[in-house]
Design a protein around this motif. Structure first.
Motif, PDB file in Angstrom:
ATOM      1  N   ILE A 226      27.026  31.408  49.193  1.00 37.66           N
ATOM      2  CA  ILE A 226      26.159  31.618  48.036  1.00 37.66           C
ATOM      3  C   ILE A 226      26.632  32.863  47.302  1.00 37.66           C
ATOM      4  CG2 ILE A 226      23.797  32.077  47.274  1.00 37.66           C
ATOM      5  CD1 ILE A 226      23.973  30.743  50.656  1.00 37.66           C
ATOM      6  N   ILE A 227      26.842  32.749  45.998  1.00 32.82           N
ATOM      7  CA  ILE A 227      27.320  33.879  45.195  1.00 32.82           C
ATOM      8  C   ILE A 227      26.340  34.134  44.055  1.00 32.82           C
ATOM      9  CG2 ILE A 227      29.226  34.815  43.830  1.00 32.82           C
ATOM     10  CD1 ILE A 227      31.124  33.017  45.355  1.00 32.82           C
ATOM     11  N   PRO A 228      25.377  35.030  44.262  1.00 38.46           N
ATOM     12  CA  PRO A 228      24.495  35.417  43.153  1.00 38.46           C
ATOM     13  C   PRO A 228      25.290  36.262  42.158  1.00 38.46           C
ATOM     14  CG  PRO A 228      23.624  36.094  45.315  1.00 38.46           C
ATOM     15  CD  PRO A 228      25.060  35.743  45.497  1.00 38.46           C
ATOM     16  N   CYS A 229      24.991  36.093  40.893  1.00 34.93           N
ATOM     17  CA  CYS A 229      25.752  36.834  39.891  1.00 34.93           C
ATOM     18  C   CYS A 229      24.839  37.249  38.746  1.00 34.93           C
ATOM     19  CB  CYS A 229      26.897  35.976  39.353  1.00 34.93           C
ATOM     20  SG  CYS A 229      28.079  36.892  38.328  1.00 34.93           S
ATOM     21  N   TYR A 230      24.806  38.546  38.491  1.00 38.47           N
ATOM     22  CA  TYR A 230      24.102  39.070  37.325  1.00 38.47           C
ATOM     23  C   TYR A 230      24.973  40.134  36.682  1.00 38.47           C
ATOM     24  CZ  TYR A 230      20.675  41.262  34.303  1.00 38.47           C
ATOM     25  OH  TYR A 230      20.023  41.770  33.189  1.00 38.47           O
ATOM     26  N   ARG A 231      25.468  39.837  35.519  1.00 39.96           N
ATOM     27  CA  ARG A 231      26.326  40.738  34.727  1.00 39.96           C
ATOM     28  C   ARG A 231      27.655  41.059  35.423  1.00 39.96           C
ATOM     29  NH1 ARG A 231      23.011  45.748  32.445  1.00 39.96           N
ATOM     30  NH2 ARG A 231      22.952  46.210  34.679  1.00 39.96           N
ATOM     31  N   TYR A 232      28.095  40.192  36.315  1.00 39.45           N
ATOM     32  CA  TYR A 232      29.373  40.403  36.996  1.00 39.45           C
ATOM     33  C   TYR A 232      30.371  39.296  36.650  1.00 39.45           C
ATOM     34  CZ  TYR A 232      27.458  44.084  40.048  1.00 39.45           C
ATOM     35  OH  TYR A 232      26.925  45.249  40.544  1.00 39.45           O
ATOM     36  N   GLY A 233      30.258  38.761  35.437  1.00 37.31           N
ATOM     37  CA  GLY A 233      31.167  37.690  35.048  1.00 37.31           C
ATOM     38  C   GLY A 233      32.623  38.099  35.134  1.00 37.31           C
ATOM     39  N   HIS A 234      32.921  39.389  34.909  1.00 37.43           N
ATOM     40  CA  HIS A 234      34.307  39.855  34.935  1.00 37.43           C
ATOM     41  C   HIS A 234      34.857  39.927  36.361  1.00 37.43           C
ATOM     42  CE1 HIS A 234      31.518  43.190  35.238  1.00 37.43           C
ATOM     43  NE2 HIS A 234      32.464  44.014  35.649  1.00 37.43           N
ATOM     44  N   PHE A 235      33.973  39.901  37.367  1.00 36.46           N
ATOM     45  CA  PHE A 235      34.412  39.880  38.758  1.00 36.46           C
ATOM     46  C   PHE A 235      34.405  38.468  39.355  1.00 36.46           C
ATOM     47  CE2 PHE A 235      32.373  44.305  38.971  1.00 36.46           C
ATOM     48  CZ  PHE A 235      33.587  44.972  38.958  1.00 36.46           C
ATOM     49  N   LEU A 236      33.667  37.549  38.736  1.00 40.58           N
ATOM     50  CA  LEU A 236      33.299  36.294  39.380  1.00 40.58           C
ATOM     51  C   LEU A 236      34.485  35.431  39.794  1.00 40.58           C
ATOM     52  CD1 LEU A 236      31.047  34.417  40.320  1.00 40.58           C
ATOM     53  CD2 LEU A 236      30.904  33.517  37.984  1.00 40.58           C
ATOM     54  N   ARG A 237      35.458  35.258  38.906  1.00 35.78           N
ATOM     55  CA  ARG A 237      36.599  34.384  39.247  1.00 35.78           C
ATOM     56  C   ARG A 237      37.339  34.894  40.477  1.00 35.78           C
ATOM     57  NH1 ARG A 237      39.760  30.313  37.522  1.00 35.78           N
ATOM     58  NH2 ARG A 237      38.389  29.953  35.723  1.00 35.78           N
ATOM     59  N   ASP A 238      37.618  36.181  40.527  1.00 32.88           N
ATOM     60  CA  ASP A 238      38.332  36.719  41.688  1.00 32.88           C
ATOM     61  C   ASP A 238      37.543  36.489  42.965  1.00 32.88           C
ATOM     62  OD1 ASP A 238      40.418  37.595  40.136  1.00 32.88           O
ATOM     63  OD2 ASP A 238      39.754  39.691  40.061  1.00 32.88           O
ATOM     64  N   CYS A 239      36.231  36.705  42.901  1.00 34.57           N
ATOM     65  CA  CYS A 239      35.383  36.514  44.069  1.00 34.57           C
ATOM     66  C   CYS A 239      35.448  35.069  44.565  1.00 34.57           C
ATOM     67  CB  CYS A 239      33.938  36.884  43.719  1.00 34.57           C
ATOM     68  SG  CYS A 239      32.738  36.510  45.010  1.00 34.57           S
TER      69      CYS A 239
END
Length: 328
Positions: free
Chosen positions: A7-20
């Protein structure tokens, strides 16, 4: 082959998301699904998430119409999980190669283990630091009883969240994150797992934990941190009392350890010249456990305060040399 839901919650981390997400999808030796939960981010999280879902069928996406906060988002992910094991991974963190297979293998081999964690690499800007194992663990992979893990923690959160894998069936049993633990939810969760199962430790770097100014932990004062850790332990004791022995002894031990930690923090603040903070932490320590006043840590700090900052700066090198000789 073990199945794992990430599970990957994301808030304002779109610039990190792909790498994660890519560090999850490229793991070998396991079958995995990914659920990205966009908590109504105002950035490009939704676009990045949808691109990843189009590129790989293992990626699922949920998008909130309004922000629900991290606790509700975590619990939504827990409700979705159905695999053998699950991982809750912040979008600004990353897994290291082989991490999922190592954790799953340990849990496959030890059905009594409900939670596995490992070492991490902390990244801040362009600097990386390999974080050592918690003191007292020693070297090598370890299986700890729940009580051993609780005592090893010594009133702190010794586990970095991106290194954690849990048994999904046990996660459903212990329940989701507590809404009142906005800062110490992870600590409270690890303690709840330790009440029901053994805890495994992998002596390898399992994940990259990214430290930056947007981390939630940076918004809490030392006094708030102490209060939240105390609250986490109270929630743990109240929710797990039916399966815990000696609840009153555990509470007494914990408040003393927490008070000692406050005194040590007060001592560090004094050394750094933050005398106001040092005084507040001393007051907090006494409020947590008045008996801390008779401990060696308290008496040593009292001596430093009596000497004053200027005299202590002159005497500190000699005191450090004596301390090193005693340790040896």
């Amino acid at each position: 082959m073990s199945s794992i839901d990430v599970i990957i919650p994301c808030y304002r981390y779109g610039h990190f998301l792909r790498d994660c997400v890519q560090t999850v999808l490229t793991q070998s030796g396991v079958t995995s699904r990914v659920l990205i939960i966009d908590d109504a981010s105002p950035d490009n999280t939704a676009e990045v998430a949808q691109e990843l879902a189009r590129e790989d069928s293992r990626v699922n996406v949920l998008k909130h119409a309004s922000n629900r906060g991290h606790i509700a988002t975590f619990n939504e992910g827990i409700a979705w999980a159905a695999a053998d094991y699950m991982v809750l991974l912040s979008a600004d963190d990353c897994l290291l190669p082989g991490a999922l297979a190592r954790s799953a293998r340990l849990m496959d081999d030890h059905p009594s283990v409900g939670l596995v964690f490992g070492r991490a690499i902390v990244q801040q800007d362009d600097r990386r630091e390999d974080v050592a194992a918690p003191p007292g663990l020693g070297r090598g992979t370890r299986i700890l009883s729940g009580l051993e893990f609780i005592h090893l923690s010594r009133a702190k959160n010794i586990v970095l969240a991106p290194t954690v894998m849990v048994r999904t069936s046990l996660q459903k049993k212990v329940g989701g994150y507590s809404a009142q633990l906005t800062h110490s939810g992870d600590m409270g969760m690890w303690l709840r797992f330790a009440a029901y199962a053994e805890v495994g430790f992998i002596d390898q770097a399992q994940a990259i934990y990214r430290r930056h100014t947007a981390n939630m932990s940076t918004t809490y004062s030392p006094e708030q941190d102490l209060a939240q850790r105390k609250e986490a332990f109270e929630v743990f004791l109240s929710s797990c009392a039916p399966v815990l022995a000696n609840v009153d002894e555990l509470r007494t031990w914990f408040v003393h350890e927490l008070a000692l930690d406050a005194v040590k923090s007060a001592s560090r603040a004094f050394n750094e010249g933050a005398t106001g903070l040092s005084d507040r932490l001393c007051d907090a320590a006494l409020k947590i456990d008045p008996k801390v006043e008779g401990t060696p840590s308290w008496l040593a700090l009292a001596c430093k305060r009596r000497l004053g900052r200027r005299a202590w700066r002159l005497l500190r090198p000699a005191a450090d040399r004596v301390r090193q000789m005693i340790v040896r």
